[in-house]
Design a protein around this motif. Structure first.
Motif, PDB file in Angstrom:
ATOM      1  N   PRO A   1     -13.394   2.441  -5.431  1.00 33.72           N
ATOM      2  CA  PRO A   1     -12.477   1.568  -4.692  1.00 33.72           C
ATOM      3  C   PRO A   1     -12.230   0.265  -5.456  1.00 33.72           C
ATOM      4  O   PRO A   1     -13.183  -0.429  -5.818  1.00 33.72           O
ATOM      5  CB  PRO A   1     -13.201   1.297  -3.375  1.00 33.72           C
ATOM      6  CG  PRO A   1     -14.188   2.410  -3.240  1.00 33.72           C
ATOM      7  CD  PRO A   1     -14.569   2.795  -4.644  1.00 33.72           C
ATOM      8  N   PRO A   2     -10.963  -0.063  -5.722  1.00 33.74           N
ATOM      9  CA  PRO A   2     -10.674  -1.322  -6.423  1.00 33.74           C
ATOM     10  C   PRO A   2     -11.135  -2.511  -5.587  1.00 33.74           C
ATOM     11  O   PRO A   2     -11.081  -2.486  -4.364  1.00 33.74           O
ATOM     12  CB  PRO A   2      -9.149  -1.316  -6.564  1.00 33.74           C
ATOM     13  CG  PRO A   2      -8.773   0.123  -6.476  1.00 33.74           C
ATOM     14  CD  PRO A   2      -9.756   0.733  -5.514  1.00 33.74           C
ATOM     15  N   PRO A   3     -11.603  -3.560  -6.242  1.00 34.48           N
ATOM     16  CA  PRO A   3     -12.072  -4.734  -5.510  1.00 34.48           C
ATOM     17  C   PRO A   3     -10.913  -5.499  -4.874  1.00 34.48           C
ATOM     18  O   PRO A   3      -9.745  -5.248  -5.173  1.00 34.48           O
ATOM     19  CB  PRO A   3     -12.733  -5.574  -6.608  1.00 34.48           C
ATOM     20  CG  PRO A   3     -12.007  -5.185  -7.850  1.00 34.48           C
ATOM     21  CD  PRO A   3     -11.667  -3.733  -7.688  1.00 34.48           C
ATOM     22  N   VAL A   4     -11.262  -6.432  -4.012  1.00 39.98           N
ATOM     23  CA  VAL A   4     -10.247  -7.313  -3.439  1.00 39.98           C
ATOM     24  C   VAL A   4      -9.543  -8.030  -4.585  1.00 39.98           C
ATOM     25  O   VAL A   4     -10.183  -8.530  -5.502  1.00 39.98           O
ATOM     26  CB  VAL A   4     -10.907  -8.340  -2.481  1.00 39.98           C
ATOM     27  CG1 VAL A   4      -9.890  -9.342  -1.976  1.00 39.98           C
ATOM     28  CG2 VAL A   4     -11.571  -7.614  -1.326  1.00 39.98           C
TER      29      VAL A   4
ATOM     30  N   SER B   1     -14.479   2.524 -12.297  1.00 42.23           N
ATOM     31  CA  SER B   1     -14.213   3.712 -13.105  1.00 42.23           C
ATOM     32  C   SER B   1     -12.845   4.298 -12.778  1.00 42.23           C
ATOM     33  O   SER B   1     -12.309   4.083 -11.690  1.00 42.23           O
ATOM     34  CB  SER B   1     -15.313   4.759 -12.922  1.00 42.23           C
ATOM     35  OG  SER B   1     -15.335   5.218 -11.595  1.00 42.23           O
ATOM     36  N   VAL B   2     -12.314   5.026 -13.743  1.00 41.79           N
ATOM     37  CA  VAL B   2     -11.020   5.686 -13.609  1.00 41.79           C
ATOM     38  C   VAL B   2     -11.151   7.116 -14.129  1.00 41.79           C
ATOM     39  O   VAL B   2     -12.049   7.428 -14.907  1.00 41.79           O
ATOM     40  CB  VAL B   2      -9.895   4.956 -14.377  1.00 41.79           C
ATOM     41  CG1 VAL B   2      -9.613   3.585 -13.786  1.00 41.79           C
ATOM     42  CG2 VAL B   2     -10.214   4.850 -15.852  1.00 41.79           C
ATOM     43  N   THR B   3     -10.234   7.966 -13.676  1.00 36.31           N
ATOM     44  CA  THR B   3     -10.116   9.313 -14.212  1.00 36.31           C
ATOM     45  C   THR B   3      -8.831   9.350 -15.029  1.00 36.31           C
ATOM     46  O   THR B   3      -7.783   8.929 -14.554  1.00 36.31           O
ATOM     47  CB  THR B   3     -10.055  10.364 -13.085  1.00 36.31           C
ATOM     48  OG1 THR B   3     -11.258  10.299 -12.342  1.00 36.31           O
ATOM     49  CG2 THR B   3      -9.886  11.769 -13.655  1.00 36.31           C
ATOM     50  N   ILE B   4      -8.950   9.831 -16.258  1.00 37.88           N
ATOM     51  CA  ILE B   4      -7.800   9.924 -17.154  1.00 37.88           C
ATOM     52  C   ILE B   4      -7.537  11.401 -17.396  1.00 37.88           C
ATOM     53  O   ILE B   4      -8.427  12.129 -17.844  1.00 37.88           O
ATOM     54  CB  ILE B   4      -8.073   9.193 -18.478  1.00 37.88           C
ATOM     55  CG1 ILE B   4      -8.383   7.718 -18.197  1.00 37.88           C
ATOM     56  CG2 ILE B   4      -6.890   9.335 -19.424  1.00 37.88           C
ATOM     57  CD1 ILE B   4      -8.833   6.931 -19.407  1.00 37.88           C
TER      58      ILE B   4
ATOM     59  N   PRO C   1       0.838  -1.195   0.000  1.00 34.44           N
ATOM     60  CA  PRO C   1       0.000   0.000   0.000  1.00 34.44           C
ATOM     61  C   PRO C   1       0.874   1.246   0.000  1.00 34.44           C
ATOM     62  O   PRO C   1       1.944   1.269   0.596  1.00 34.44           O
ATOM     63  CB  PRO C   1      -0.793  -0.103   1.300  1.00 34.44           C
ATOM     64  CG  PRO C   1      -0.594  -1.474   1.806  1.00 34.44           C
ATOM     65  CD  PRO C   1       0.607  -2.043   1.136  1.00 34.44           C
ATOM     66  N   ARG C   2       0.385   2.271  -0.661  1.00 35.97           N
ATOM     67  CA  ARG C   2       1.163   3.507  -0.772  1.00 35.97           C
ATOM     68  C   ARG C   2       0.577   4.561   0.156  1.00 35.97           C
ATOM     69  O   ARG C   2      -0.622   4.599   0.374  1.00 35.97           O
ATOM     70  CB  ARG C   2       1.143   3.996  -2.209  1.00 35.97           C
ATOM     71  CG  ARG C   2       1.787   2.989  -3.096  1.00 35.97           C
ATOM     72  CD  ARG C   2       1.873   3.488  -4.480  1.00 35.97           C
ATOM     73  NE  ARG C   2       2.499   2.449  -5.279  1.00 35.97           N
ATOM     74  CZ  ARG C   2       2.753   2.571  -6.535  1.00 35.97           C
ATOM     75  NH1 ARG C   2       2.464   3.663  -7.162  1.00 35.97           N
ATOM     76  NH2 ARG C   2       3.320   1.588  -7.195  1.00 35.97           N
TER      77      ARG C   2
ATOM     78  N   SER D   1      -5.675   0.201  -4.563  1.00 41.23           N
ATOM     79  CA  SER D   1      -6.270   1.186  -3.650  1.00 41.23           C
ATOM     80  C   SER D   1      -6.521   2.495  -4.391  1.00 41.23           C
ATOM     81  O   SER D   1      -5.993   2.716  -5.488  1.00 41.23           O
ATOM     82  CB  SER D   1      -5.354   1.426  -2.442  1.00 41.23           C
ATOM     83  OG  SER D   1      -4.162   2.054  -2.853  1.00 41.23           O
ATOM     84  N   LEU D   2      -7.300   3.367  -3.779  1.00 38.75           N
ATOM     85  CA  LEU D   2      -7.647   4.642  -4.399  1.00 38.75           C
ATOM     86  C   LEU D   2      -6.467   5.613  -4.480  1.00 38.75           C
ATOM     87  O   LEU D   2      -6.500   6.546  -5.255  1.00 38.75           O
ATOM     88  CB  LEU D   2      -8.779   5.321  -3.616  1.00 38.75           C
ATOM     89  CG  LEU D   2     -10.179   4.807  -3.881  1.00 38.75           C
ATOM     90  CD1 LEU D   2     -11.167   5.442  -2.913  1.00 38.75           C
ATOM     91  CD2 LEU D   2     -10.579   5.087  -5.310  1.00 38.75           C
TER      92      LEU D   2
END
Length: 183
Positions: free
Chosen positions: A147-150, A109-112, A31-32, A171-172
């Motif tokens: 939030p990315p899934p497990v 979803s993502v932000t580009i 994790p970052r 992670s976000l």
């Protein structure tokens, strides 16, 4: 119809092979630091010092097709006018980046962000083309907005050289930066 199926099959096979190789040869990333309050994405993401960088060669949109390509985007009319003027003055170029969700539940979803402009994208398991404004030396930032899934969120893009698996979002607070070369 057949060329699309062949292309989709090639992307799926290449990305699946990449997933298998990555899963068998590396451990999940640590994790970052830098979670932005209460699990919400940063409203104005910039280039983060801990971002993962990856090179990508993307296909140039010919100048004769710039207006048509901009018509398919979600940019405002003012942004489209600014991009069109910058392309005509050769300060900016437009590229297409086909992207697909490889693993994780549908609906992520993502932000580009590229050329100082942001686009939100709901990922699908099939390739969808995103039109990006790029300065001569371009960076495209990709941030997860859900939030990315497990197990993480995995995506892949289709570059000028073929399919490319992108690093997994777990992670976000992660960011991926594509250092783009326009072909």
């Amino acid at each position: 119809m057949t060329p699309r199926l062949v292309l989709a099959a090639a992307v799926i096979v290449a990305c699946s092979g990449g997933i298998l190789w990555k899963t068998s040869s590396s451990s999940p990333p640590a994790p970052r630091p830098g979670i932005v309050g209460a699990g919400q994405p940063d409203p104005a993401p910039g280039l983060r010092p801990d971002a993962t960088h990856l090179g990508a060669q993307l296909a140039l949109v010919p100048t004769s097709q710039v207006k048509a390509a901009l018509a398919t985007t979600g940019f405002s009319s003012q942004q489209k006018t600014d991009i069109l003027a910058a392309v005509k003055n050769r300060r900016m170029r437009l590229v297409r980046m086909p992207i697909a969700q490889i693993a994780g539940p549908v609906g992520q979803s993502v932000t580009i962000t590229s050329g100082g402009m942001r686009q939100s994208l709901l990922l699908r398991p099939t390739l969808q083309s995103v039109v990006l404004p790029i300065y001569l030396a371009g960076e495209v930032m990709i941030n997860p907005t859900t939030p990315p899934p497990v197990g993480g969120l995995e995506t892949g893009i289709l570059t000028a050289l073929g399919p490319q698996l992108l690093p997994r979002f777990t992670s976000l607070d992660q960011q991926l930066v594509l250092d783009v070369i326009v072909q």
